[in-house]
Write an enzyme that holds these catalytic residues in place. Structure first.
Site, PDB file in Angstrom:
ATOM      1  N   ASN A   1      -0.650   4.551  -0.049  1.00  0.00           N
ATOM      2  CA  ASN A   1      -1.116   5.686   0.269  1.00  0.00           C
ATOM      3  C   ASN A   1      -2.191   5.794   1.732  1.00  0.00           C
ATOM      4  OD1 ASN A   1      -3.118   4.197  -0.354  1.00  0.00           O
ATOM      5  ND2 ASN A   1      -4.012   5.490  -2.012  1.00  0.00           N
TER       6      ASN A   1
ATOM      7  N   GLU B   1      -5.401 -20.775 -17.715  1.00  0.00           N
ATOM      8  CA  GLU B   1      -5.812 -21.632 -16.375  1.00  0.00           C
ATOM      9  C   GLU B   1      -6.712 -22.489 -17.180  1.00  0.00           C
ATOM     10  OE1 GLU B   1      -7.938 -20.733 -12.111  1.00  0.00           O
ATOM     11  OE2 GLU B   1      -8.662 -19.482 -13.901  1.00  0.00           O
TER      12      GLU B   1
ATOM     13  N   ASP C   1      -4.440   3.554   2.708  1.00  0.00           N
ATOM     14  CA  ASP C   1      -5.671   3.117   2.855  1.00  0.00           C
ATOM     15  C   ASP C   1      -5.997   1.745   3.479  1.00  0.00           C
ATOM     16  OD1 ASP C   1      -4.989   1.881   0.733  1.00  0.00           O
ATOM     17  OD2 ASP C   1      -6.642   3.067  -0.801  1.00  0.00           O
TER      18      ASP C   1
ATOM     19  N   ASP D   1      -3.604 -10.305 -15.977  1.00  0.00           N
ATOM     20  CA  ASP D   1      -4.900 -11.484 -16.070  1.00  0.00           C
ATOM     21  C   ASP D   1      -6.002 -10.801 -17.214  1.00  0.00           C
ATOM     22  OD1 ASP D   1      -6.066 -13.590 -14.679  1.00  0.00           O
ATOM     23  OD2 ASP D   1      -5.064 -12.714 -12.866  1.00  0.00           O
TER      24      ASP D   1
ATOM     25  N   ASP E   1      -7.595 -16.230 -17.244  1.00  0.00           N
ATOM     26  CA  ASP E   1      -8.663 -16.953 -16.412  1.00  0.00           C
ATOM     27  C   ASP E   1      -9.509 -17.921 -16.970  1.00  0.00           C
ATOM     28  OD1 ASP E   1      -9.392 -16.811 -13.448  1.00  0.00           O
ATOM     29  OD2 ASP E   1     -11.334 -16.160 -14.296  1.00  0.00           O
TER      30      ASP E   1
ATOM     31  N   ASP F   1      -1.635  -1.331  -3.905  1.00  0.00           N
ATOM     32  CA  ASP F   1      -1.626  -0.297  -5.508  1.00  0.00           C
ATOM     33  C   ASP F   1      -0.718  -0.458  -6.109  1.00  0.00           C
ATOM     34  OD1 ASP F   1      -0.113   1.443  -4.019  1.00  0.00           O
ATOM     35  OD2 ASP F   1      -1.883   2.103  -2.909  1.00  0.00           O
TER      36      ASP F   1
ATOM     37  N   HIS G   1      -2.750 -17.332  -5.960  1.00  0.00           N
ATOM     38  CA  HIS G   1      -3.752 -16.601  -5.181  1.00  0.00           C
ATOM     39  C   HIS G   1      -5.165 -17.497  -4.924  1.00  0.00           C
ATOM     40  CE1 HIS G   1      -5.227 -16.536  -9.122  1.00  0.00           C
ATOM     41  NE2 HIS G   1      -6.195 -16.285  -9.058  1.00  0.00           N
ATOM     42  N   ASP G   2      -5.258 -18.791  -5.634  1.00  0.00           N
ATOM     43  CA  ASP G   2      -6.339 -19.510  -5.249  1.00  0.00           C
ATOM     44  C   ASP G   2      -6.012 -20.651  -4.351  1.00  0.00           C
ATOM     45  OD1 ASP G   2      -8.251 -18.079  -6.487  1.00  0.00           O
ATOM     46  OD2 ASP G   2      -7.894 -19.098  -8.189  1.00  0.00           O
TER      47      ASP G   2
ATOM     48  N   ASP H   1       0.882  -1.213   0.049  1.00  0.00           N
ATOM     49  CA  ASP H   1      -0.091  -0.127  -0.051  1.00  0.00           C
ATOM     50  C   ASP H   1       0.789   1.224  -0.149  1.00  0.00           C
ATOM     51  OD1 ASP H   1      -1.984   1.910   0.487  1.00  0.00           O
ATOM     52  OD2 ASP H   1      -2.106   1.554   2.481  1.00  0.00           O
TER      53      ASP H   1
END
Length: 565
Positions: A30, A263, A32, A105, A206, A36, A338-339, A28
């Site tokens: 900024n 994928e 929040d 992606d 994907d 990003d 990520h999965d 990150d």
């Protein structure tokens, strides 16, 4: 040198190592609490030092985030939480200046239900975009089939206004595009050119083998307790899938020097070669799922039952892909993404032998043939997380499964959470550990999802400072892999397929023979190797020394690479 004597052209992606970034959880910039694009920009030098070549960014497009960006509402806009198009263009320039490529992606099996195409499609059966999606009339008020979605529940959602159902293989907020419609395909190809003309270097595609759907939807009954259904034979590797991908290649991909990986759940090596055969004009490589789904299809409640893994089964799957795809296609190599849960927690030992087993998994993976994919934090040996309650979890698949397992199957919280701790997707999505300071150096604000509390001990700052860390082993292994053409080009021979704790194989070409041996156990194992390696040169070892010559005394989670003299 005549043209016929010239060395064969080797595509750049065969020598590349890919690093996957999950932008929301990477860095990150900024405050929040959400990673990003400018955060990624800040860490480019770190990635260059690691030695990777390609950065794969999980979706960065505008999205309502029902499925963390895999539900796209505008393919040509950046998600505001991640920054602006100017931020992306700067990231692309700065990555290229460092010799790093950027892969995006491509999510075109479905869109968000908030995409303008679907809003217009849903407005009326007479809409000009009605046929952009797959709509079916109700059968006596019931959906066309009883197929279950990957995220639980029916694949059909009823539109009360028209009384018709639309297809969604995933969330109800992810309606499937109708690839039978040539206008849809042209829209996708135009969008791909938009990004490629900016200088993007490739696509991870994907669920790409789900694009072709049947025109008729035969009745199917879901297999109780899992997301696998009788519908899958109809939408995995569907009737026109290769036609569509060849058209995509002809219209778009053939005009750019890019890499592509699809994928493709449910593919065998023979089917994989159809997607990535060099002469077929489709993709460069595919992700298969056989090794990460072992046992899930027959378990009582699929992956949430977390069936035990047997090393001979893992070896059988990976060796089959190595040998059957050799010369026919190109492999992609991965343990986690990520999965998937964290590799060191699923395949190694994330407690007393975390460092050793993380290094061992690195060695075993990176010396196989194919393009390796490293998921963010894998190079640190990041582990699964065990949050106290389901309220800490964010993933739609996990939250839906929690409800189904409790309400429909009677599991108590402890049993459900055991499955989530082992296999939930949020294991990979907790923020990256940059330091032992506040919020692991990920953000100055409140992280969008809680941190793994072990970050003071497992973080990039400490890892780079420790020459014996997992990070340094990854860096050294990447460099060694690139220095040995046999890893890219040689044959693969599995040794001792039934051995319960040692994964060993030989890589060989006309000049070099390598033995790779990884020990998947916490006790010392005496392992006999072929005689020609007994006095060989040890190229890699995740321990300070190697005991034995022809009979190796492999310590817990030890991994070695030996070159025959």
């Amino acid at each position: 040198m005549s043209r016929s004597d010239a060395p064969p052209h080797i595509p750049w992606w065969k020598d590349a190592v890919v690093y996957q970034i999950y932008p929301r959880s990477f860095q990150d910039s900024n405050g929040d609490g959400i990673g990003d694009l400018r955060g990624i920009l800040r860490r480019l030098d770190y990635l260059k030092r690691l030695g990777v070549d390609v950065l794969w960014l999980s979706p960065i497009y505008a999205s309502p985030n029902d499925d963390n960006g895999y539900d796209i509402s505008d393919y040509r806009a950046i998600m505001p939480e991640f920054g602006t198009m100017a931020d992306f263009e700067e990231l692309l320039r700065e990555a290229h200046a460092r010799g790093l490529k950027i892969m995006l992606d491509l999510v075109v099996n479905h869109t968000s239900d908030e995409h303008p195409w679907f809003i217009e499609s849903r407005a009326s059966p007479e809409s000009s975009k009605r046929d952009y999606y797959i709509w079916k009339k109700a059968q006596n008020g019931q959906p066309p089939t009883r197929w279950q979605s990957f995220f639980s529940g029916s694949v059909w959602e009823k539109d009360e206004r028209s009384g018709e159902f639309y297809l969604h293989l995933f969330s109800r907020k992810q309606p499937d595009l109708n690839w039978e419609n040539p206008t849809v395909r042209r829209e996708v190809y135009d969008m791909m050119r938009f990004w490629l003309d900016k200088g993007v270097d490739g696509w991870r595609m994907d669920t790409i083998n789900m694009l072709s759907k049947p025109s008729h939807y035969p009745e199917g009954r879901p297999i109780p307790g899992t997301t696998l259904t009788e519908g899958q034979p109809h939408f995995l590797n569907g009737p026109r899938i290769h036609e569509f991908l060849q058209e995509m290649h002809r219209e778009v991909l053939a005009h750019y020097d890019v890499m592509t990986v699809g994928e493709t759940p449910g593919v065998t090596p023979a089917e994989g070669s159809l997607y990535c055969g060099a002469e077929r004009g489709e993709l460069n490589m595919v992700f298969h799922f056989e090794h990460v789904f072992l046992g899930d299809e027959t378990a009582e409640r699929g992956k949430w039952s977390n069936p035990p893994l047997r090393l001979p089964d893992i070896k059988h799957v990976l060796a089959r892909w190595q040998t059957e795809l050799h010369g026919r296609g190109w492999n992609s190599l991965y343990w986690d993404n990520h999965d998937q849960p964290r590799a060191v927690s699923r395949f190694g030992n994330d407690r007393e032998y975390r460092v050793e087993s993380a290094k061992m998994l690195c060695t075993v993976l990176l010396f196989m043939q194919g393009t390796p994919y490293i998921y963010q934090g894998q190079e640190l040996g990041m582990t699964n997380v065990s949050f106290e309650s389901i309220s800490h979890y964010k993933d739609i698949e996990t939250l839906n499964a929690y409800k189904v397992l409790r309400d429909e199957h009677g599991w108590d919280d402890a049993r459900v959470l055991a499955g989530v701790y082992a296999r939930g997707r949020d294991n990979a999505r907790t923020p990256m550990h940059w330091s032992g300071g506040a919020n692991a150096g990920f953000t100055e604000g409140t992280p969008w999802i809680a941190l793994n509390p072990n970050y003071p001990d497992i973080n990039a700052e400490a890892a780079e400072a420790d020459p014996h860390s997992v990070w340094h082993h990854y860096r050294d292994t990447i460099a060694l892999r690139k220095a040995l053409p046999v890893v890219r080009d040689g044959t693969f021979t599995l040794l001792d397929p039934g051995h319960p704790t040692v994964f060993s194989y030989i890589r060989e070409d006309a000049h070099t023979r390598l033995l790779v041996a990884g020990h998947f156990h916490g006790q010392t194992e005496t392992y006999r190797i072929p005689p020609e390696f007994a006095d060989g040169e040890v190229l890699s070892n995740n321990y300070p020394s190697l005991e034995g010559t022809q009979e190796l005394h492999l310590r817990p989670y030890q991994a070695v690479v030996i070159r025959a003299r």
